[in-house]
Motif scaffolding. Structure first.
Motif, PDB file in Angstrom:
ATOM      1  N   ILE A  27      -3.332   1.298  23.292  1.00 34.13           N
ATOM      2  CA  ILE A  27      -4.609   1.148  22.585  1.00 34.13           C
ATOM      3  C   ILE A  27      -5.708   1.491  23.586  1.00 34.13           C
ATOM      4  O   ILE A  27      -5.742   0.951  24.701  1.00 34.13           O
ATOM      5  N   THR A  78      -8.846  -8.545  23.039  1.00 37.41           N
ATOM      6  CA  THR A  78      -7.915  -7.518  22.577  1.00 37.41           C
ATOM      7  C   THR A  78      -6.806  -7.286  23.595  1.00 37.41           C
ATOM      8  O   THR A  78      -5.646  -7.034  23.235  1.00 37.41           O
ATOM      9  N   THR A  86       0.024  -0.825  15.324  1.00 41.08           N
ATOM     10  CA  THR A  86       0.682  -0.173  16.454  1.00 41.08           C
ATOM     11  C   THR A  86       1.804  -1.070  16.959  1.00 41.08           C
ATOM     12  O   THR A  86       1.559  -2.227  17.344  1.00 41.08           O
ATOM     13  N   ALA A 131      -6.180  -1.547  15.009  1.00 42.54           N
ATOM     14  CA  ALA A 131      -5.407  -0.772  15.999  1.00 42.54           C
ATOM     15  C   ALA A 131      -4.211  -1.579  16.500  1.00 42.54           C
ATOM     16  O   ALA A 131      -3.088  -1.056  16.607  1.00 42.54           O
ATOM     17  N   ILE A 132      -4.445  -2.854  16.808  1.00 40.57           N
ATOM     18  CA  ILE A 132      -3.341  -3.712  17.266  1.00 40.57           C
ATOM     19  C   ILE A 132      -2.328  -3.917  16.142  1.00 40.57           C
ATOM     20  O   ILE A 132      -1.104  -3.843  16.351  1.00 40.57           O
ATOM     21  N   ALA A 154      -2.895  -7.349  22.798  1.00 41.17           N
ATOM     22  CA  ALA A 154      -2.053  -6.201  23.111  1.00 41.17           C
ATOM     23  C   ALA A 154      -0.880  -6.611  24.005  1.00 41.17           C
ATOM     24  O   ALA A 154       0.258  -6.146  23.830  1.00 41.17           O
ATOM     25  N   ASP A 194      -5.285   4.641  18.851  1.00 36.93           N
ATOM     26  CA  ASP A 194      -3.986   3.952  18.950  1.00 36.93           C
ATOM     27  C   ASP A 194      -2.862   4.949  18.742  1.00 36.93           C
ATOM     28  O   ASP A 194      -3.084   6.092  18.315  1.00 36.93           O
ATOM     29  N   PHE A 214      -3.211  -1.473  27.112  1.00 39.06           N
ATOM     30  CA  PHE A 214      -4.599  -1.506  26.641  1.00 39.06           C
ATOM     31  C   PHE A 214      -5.508  -0.942  27.720  1.00 39.06           C
ATOM     32  O   PHE A 214      -5.487  -1.386  28.879  1.00 39.06           O
TER      33      PHE A 214
END
Length: 793
Positions: free
Chosen positions: A559, A509, A554, A550-551, A513, A581, A520
């Motif tokens: 995050i 993640t 946004t 969330a990614i 991000a 987020d 992140f």
């Protein structure tokens, strides 16, 4: 003496009056000792056709005898289809000592003009009364649906009755029936009973079968409903009720109602019979005749509306065509019987009743048979019996439709099962075709990234790894959606390291991000238990989907991925995952449906953000199956916080440490592994994994047949078996080994299915044929090693 003389004088007066009347024409004498309640006066009634001439009473009285009048020979005398003016005459003598009140019926209810002139022979006083459909109902002399008149006959008087009849082309009948007050009441009472039962039956039948049509949407029920309705309206018109209650002021439709209802009713009778007997398929010739008869019917309807001069012809034509249509239905039934086609017995009986009833009525209508109650009411009797039997026939049709529907449902169920099997096969192939290259990509990248020292290349490898992981998650979502639909999704219970799982997801993640220039933050507890007992893959799927969302939603900001563990007791812990987020957020309206399948925040997002719309739907199902909870707190335009809580059994600390330590040292202590795999890339992947294992040798076979030969020619400790292969697949090869075809001593060799097929049916199948375990592609080297070690130790 005076009384006797008076009696003799009265008697002589009566005799003289009778002699005078008898010399001119016949008469009907009412006597004190034999007053009738009902009698027909046809035998004393003379009739003359004046053609198109509209004569006055004076002209008729002066010319009647010179026109060669004809006496009516039967009751309800048929004057034919005509528009001519008919005049009749009869004489009634009241010889009783009291005045008499009688009712005289002169014509059937649908006659256009009926005029009665009652002439007192002594005073020459004329009483005129009128009836008929050509005048408003309120202007009738006697307010009855029938052409009937109330007459008063004074004692010891004779009366000459002249009457005028005119029709618009329909059959003109002259019943000339005399009723006493009691006889009239009895007649009306009987008719009310008869008509009430008749019209009530038709109304109930029409309503019931209309409901059947609404419920089943079968046009045959609509045809039958309309047919019963129009047959009822036809009788309603013939009986005079239409004119009295619907069009009491007369008018064009009132004058033509009988014709219109007869035409439409005949058409609907044909259509109902045609559909019920399925003539289009069972008898094409009869079907074509039916179609021709419909054309004739609508031609008659056209003439009624646009060519009024042919009205008489139309009346004749509709009677003939209606009779021919009934005979055609009967012929169609006979034809089907001769062809050995199945015909409903109730339908046959009903049509026979209707044919007999209408035949009697029409033959009476055209004057071929004499009038009678049976003949005049033949349609009612025939229609009543027909409706009863056709209702039974239609009820059996409902049963047939129900049986057919059940049969179709069974067929649909079989087809659905076939489609499910086909869908499962398709998804299995999709899984295989996608997971096979992913297996190569992910394991090769993992091997390259561990061997390469260059940080730039390592970073690129990580990008490839998380992209492949994202693709794999999408494949899993599609397959899991299918499993949820089929109720085949299961939760496994195995030992896994939660810390490694969340760290791996956080690392992937973080890279994603960074690609979107997002901050992140990963926050995890320091003292997380080493091992949980649960479904690692499903937990990975839950967290990964939430992080992906969330990614995805946004575009700027941060995050936050926070993991918390709350120990419920020594052997039970609550794992809490919170992902926050600063993205677009979710509106209150959409929040209730956010867990539905194929749903995203709004329709615009389907264009702005990629995704299948299955993530949260599957997340919710997986959490519910594990008795967990998920909460979403969101504000539109400000961001979303998703909190998931799941309870897990905690594996004892000592056992957990031991398991982790064993997984680090890849030593198989001299074991020989047979890899049965037809795909060279997958063989290469296993080679890359196995070359890092200590004290292990690997033999490769390209299909199940080669695998059997390898087992017979080598000392094999464990087999990694692909399922889908040419010549002999993994199922057949495993079955052959278990049956001892590779040697009795090899029948119990541990076999692990290594396949890209992750369907639950596949897992169940491999267990039934004797495989020991199952691992799906892409292969995780730690998991594969642990499986092998557990089976060969």
């Amino acid at each position: 003496m005076i009384v006797k003389l008076q009696s003799k004088i009265e008697f002589l007066i009566k005799v003289v009056m009778l002699l005078i009347v008898t010399n001119s024409y016949s008469q009907y004498i009412l006597k004190s000792d034999s007053l009738p309640s009902k009698t027909s006066l046809h035998s004393v009634t003379a009739i003359v056709n004046y053609g198109a001439t509209n004569s006055t009473l004076e002209e008729v009285v002066a010319s009647f005898d010179s026109k060669a009048p004809q006496f009516l020979t039967v009751q309800n005398y048929d004057l034919g289809f005509t528009e001519d003016n008919f005049w009749g005459r009869l004489c009634i003598v009241n010889t009783s000592a009291t005045d008499l009140q009688y009712f005289l019926e002169m014509a059937r209810p649908i006659t256009n003009v009926v005029e009665l002139y009652l002439i007192d022979d002594l005073t020459k006083q004329v009483v005129r009364q009128q009836s008929g459909d050509a005048i408003p109902f309120k202007d009738r002399s006697f307010l009855s649906r029938k052409s009937i008149f109330n007459i008063t006959l004074k004692s010891n008087r004779s009366y000459t009755v002249y009457f005028h009849l005119k029709s618009d082309g329909e059959v003109l009948l002259s019943p000339v029936t005399l009723y006493s007050a009691e006889g009239y009441i009895n007649m009306i009472s009987f008719e009310q009973l008869l008509y009430g039962a008749f019209y009530g039956l038709l109304a109930v039948t029409a309503i019931i079968y209309f409901f059947f049509f609404v419920a089943l949407s079968e046009k045959i029920f609509l045809y039958y409903t309309l047919y019963v309705l129009f047959v009822g309206l036809l009788q309603f018109s013939l009986d005079g009720f239409w004119f009295r209650y619907v069009t009491p002021s007369g008018g064009w439709f009132s004058d033509h109602a009988v014709l219109i209802f007869a035409i439409v009713g005949t058409f609907l009778s044909g259509k109902y019979s045609e559909v019920f007997l399925n003539l289009k398929e069972n008898s094409s010739v009869v079907y074509k005749i039916f179609v021709f008869s419909y054309a004739v019917l609508f031609t008659i309807l056209f003439l009624v509306v646009f060519v009024p001069s042919l009205l008489t012809f139309c009346y004749i034509a509709i009677n003939v065509v209606a009779l021919l249509c009934l005979l055609l239905v009967a012929a169609a039934v006979i034809n089907l019987y001769l062809k050995k086609c199945k015909v409903n017995l109730f339908f046959t009986i009903g049509i026979c009743c209707l044919v007999v009833g209408f035949t009697l009525f029409i033959l009476n209508n055209v004057g071929i048979i004499p009038g009678s109650f049976i003949a005049a009411n033949g349609t009612k009797l025939g229609t009543t019996l027909e409706v009863v039997f056709l209702s039974l026939a239609t009820s059996s049709l409902i049963k047939n439709l129900k049986d057919e529907k059940n049969s179709l449902n069974r067929l649909a169920l079989v087809r659905a099962e076939e489609m499910n099997s086909l869908k499962s096969y398709f998804l299995s192939n999709i899984s295989h075709e996608l997971r096979t290259p992913l297996n190569a990509i992910m394991n090769l990248i993992d091997s390259i990234s561990s061997d390469i020292k260059d940080e730039g290349i390592k970073k690129n490898c990580e990008v490839i790894k998380y992209s492949s992981s994202s693709l794999l998650n999408s494949v899993n979502d599609i397959l899991d959606f299918s499993k949820i639909e089929k109720k085949e999704l299961h939760i496994d219970s195995v030992k896994f390291n939660p810390a490694q799982l969340v760290e791996r997801l956080a690392k992937i993640t973080a890279l994603r991000a960074e690609d979107k220039h997002l901050d992140f933050i990963f926050d995890k507890p320091e003292n997380m238990p080493l091992q949980f007992l649960g479904d690692e893959m499903r937990l990975n799927q839950i967290i990964n989907n939430i992080l992906n969302n969330a990614i995805k939603f946004t575009n700027e900001g941060c995050i936050t991925f926070k993991v918390t563990v709350v120990m419920l007791n020594k052997s039970r812990a609550k794992l809490i995952i919170k992902v926050a987020d600063s993205g677009i957020g979710i509106s209150d309206l959409k929040r209730e449906s956010i867990f539905d399948s194929f749903t995203q925040n709004n329709s615009d997002n389907k264009r702005n953000f990629n995704g299948l719309g299955l993530g949260l739907y599957i997340v919710k199902k997986l959490i519910d199956m594990q008795n967990g909870s998920i909460e979403i707190d969101s504000k539109l335009g400000k961001g979303t916080t998703c909190t998931v809580a799941l309870d897990y059994d905690v594996v004892a600390q000592e056992e957990g440490v031991k398991a982790v330590n064993q997984a680090v040292v890849y030593d198989l202590k001299g074991k020989t592994i047979l890899v049965v795999e037809d795909n060279s890339i997958n063989q290469m992947v296993i080679k890359m994994i196995a070359k890092k294992w200590l004290n292990a040798s690997v033999i490769y076979a390209n299909n199940g047949q080669e695998g059997l030969e390898a087992v017979m020619n080598n000392k094999i400790d464990i087999i990694l078996m692909d399922l889908q292969m040419p010549i002999m697949d993994g199922y057949e090869a495993t079955q052959a080994i278990r049956d001892g075809l590779a040697g009795a001593e090899n029948a119990n060799i541990p076999i692990i299915a290594v396949t890209a097929d992750v369907m639950e049916t596949t897992k169940a199948h491999i267990a039934t044929i004797g495989m020991n375990n199952y691992i799906s592609k892409p292969i995780q080297k730690e998991t594969l090693f642990q499986m092998i070690k557990d089976l060969v130790d």
